[in-house]
Design an enzyme around this catalytic site. Structure first.
Site, short mmCIF file in Angstrom:
data_model
loop_
_atom_site.label_atom_id
_atom_site.label_comp_id
_atom_site.label_asym_id
_atom_site.label_seq_id
_atom_site.Cartn_x
_atom_site.Cartn_y
_atom_site.Cartn_z
N ASP A 40 5.27 23.88 33.63
CA ASP A 40 6.14 22.83 33.13
C ASP A 40 7.27 23.54 32.36
OD1 ASP A 40 6.99 20.38 31.75
OD2 ASP A 40 5.90 21.19 30.05
N ASP A 85 1.96 20.88 28.93
CA ASP A 85 1.65 20.38 27.58
C ASP A 85 1.81 18.87 27.42
OD1 ASP A 85 4.43 20.22 27.75
OD2 ASP A 85 4.65 20.49 25.60
N ASP A 113 1.95 15.81 32.27
CA ASP A 113 1.39 17.00 32.91
C ASP A 113 -0.10 16.85 33.21
OD1 ASP A 113 3.81 18.39 32.84
OD2 ASP A 113 3.41 19.13 30.81
P1 ADP Z 1 10.93 16.51 31.55
O1 ADP Z 1 9.98 16.17 30.43
O2 ADP Z 1 10.36 17.54 32.50
O3 ADP Z 1 12.32 16.82 31.11
P2 ADP Z 1 11.16 13.66 32.22
O4 ADP Z 1 10.68 13.05 33.49
O5 ADP Z 1 10.53 13.25 30.96
O6 ADP Z 1 11.05 15.23 32.50
O7 ADP Z 1 12.73 13.40 32.10
C1 ADP Z 1 13.59 13.71 33.16
C2 ADP Z 1 15.01 13.44 32.76
O8 ADP Z 1 15.23 12.03 32.54
C3 ADP Z 1 15.44 14.11 31.47
O9 ADP Z 1 15.82 15.44 31.67
C4 ADP Z 1 16.60 13.21 31.06
O10 ADP Z 1 17.75 13.55 31.78
C5 ADP Z 1 16.16 11.83 31.50
N1 ADP Z 1 15.49 11.10 30.39
C6 ADP Z 1 14.20 10.74 30.31
N2 ADP Z 1 13.94 10.07 29.17
C7 ADP Z 1 15.11 10.02 28.49
C8 ADP Z 1 15.52 9.45 27.23
N3 ADP Z 1 14.68 8.81 26.42
N4 ADP Z 1 16.81 9.61 26.87
C9 ADP Z 1 17.68 10.26 27.66
N5 ADP Z 1 17.37 10.80 28.84
C10 ADP Z 1 16.11 10.69 29.27
MG MG Z 2 6.43 19.67 28.60
#
Ligand code: ADP
Ligand code: MG
Length: 286
Positions: free
Chosen positions: A38, A231, A235
């Site tokens: 991750d 983490d 995941d």
């Molecule tokens: P990771 O934890 O691997 O970055 P996520 O699936 O949680 O993956 O998020 C993917 C993308 O979605 C982030 O990189 C961001 O661009 C967008 N994103 C998710 N949640 C938010 C949030 N609360 N505010 C702004 N962008 C978000």
């Molecule tokens: Mg992580």
């Protein structure tokens, strides 16, 4: 009866901050070809910071903070910290909802408002100049989130999360053992590739929706034995699917429960140490 080597070995590992749940995990750890990581909180520190704001900073921040107030995403806390530094008092929004892997949206003043990645932009147009700037920021390993209100893009923020100081050494030790290293992340391809370059990861799988991480592990398992290191809440399925799930001690409870090996010290170099230990222990049991 449990072989003495197993008891002594896992006991010694535990003293080093490497918790090995059982003998099966040890056997599997001894027979890997691929280690998948991750990004956020595993390869990187997991403490993102807002570094750039394009647009009127007070407008961008107050709109963003009104939404991120209700979000538990690591990016949200970075935005809230910056908003409070700028003494923002976020306006009230309604109908808040989080959109997995994309961002958050709500209603404000009769208009749809959102903060998130380009997948949330939909029909919004960002100018060519802004598009170039976005790519530059992403190539600097900064995650770009857009802030939208009604039919306008209010602006954007770049958010940086640096690799842990030990990540590069950890990856190169694994590669030196002949293991293939892969990053699996929900973040943008450019950002992911830039972090991967910094730490020497072989391959990047980016833009992965949280629900799809486990499926990617299963795909890799068609041709090799796979460890997954992570983490986060999202995941957990990948940690249980992998031949060996390795969780960070700093991770969420569900991630820790899902891992067969737990790295108490959150030092990514302990992935390699865990593999060395399993090798030693398994060879003594046999
Ligand atoms: P990771 O934890 O691997 O970055 P996520 O699936 O949680 O993956 O998020 C993917 C993308 O979605 C982030 O990189 C961001 O661009 C967008 N994103 C998710 N949640 C938010 C949030 N609360 N505010 C702004 N962008 C978000
Ligand atoms: Mg992580």
């Amino acid at each position: 009866a449990t072989p003495t080597a197993l008891m002594v070995g896992t006991g010694l590992s535990a003293k080093m901050g490497i918790l090995i749940k059982n003998g099966e995990v040890l056997e599997a750890a001894n027979d890997l070809q691929t280690v998948v990581f991750d990004k956020t909180g595993t390869i990187t520190v997991g403490k993102p910071v807002v570094t750039d704001i394009i647009g009127d900073p007070q407008d961008v921040l107050s709109m963003a903070a009104s939404l991120e107030e209700s979000s538990e995403h690591p990016l949200a806390s970075a935005i809230m910290v910056r908003a409070s530094e700028n003494k923002i008092i976020p306006p009230k929004i309604t109908e808040f909802r989080a959109i997995e892997g994309k961002g958050v949206e709500a209603m404000f003043d009769g208009k749809r408002v959102f903060v998130g990645n380009d997948k949330l932009l939909g029909d919004y147009q960002i100018g060519a100049e802004m598009a170039v700037k976005v790519q530059q920021l992403q190539d600097e390993a900064k995650t770009v989130v857009f802030v939208g209100r009604g039919d306008e893009v209010v602006g954007l923020m770049a958010i940086q999360d640096e690799p842990k100081a030990t990540s590069k050494a950890a990856i190169s030790a694994l590669k030196a053992r002949g293991l293939k290293t892969i990053m699996l992340t929900g973040d943008n391809e450019r950002v992911a590739q830039s972090i991967a370059n910094q730490v020497g990861i072989d391959e990047v799988v980016a833009d992965v929706l949280p629900g799809d991480k486990a499926a990617h592990i299963r795909e890799l398992q068609k041709t090799s034995k796979v460890a997954f290191v992570g983490d986060g809440i999202n995941d957990a399925p990948a940690l249980t699917t992998a031949d060996v799930g390795i969780s960070m001690g700093s991770g969420t409870d569900i991630a820790i429960e899902s891992g067969g090996i737990i790295l108490v010290k959150n030092d990514l170099r302990d992935v390699n140490r865990a593999l060395i230990l399993s090798h030693k222990i398994v060879n003594r049991i046999k």
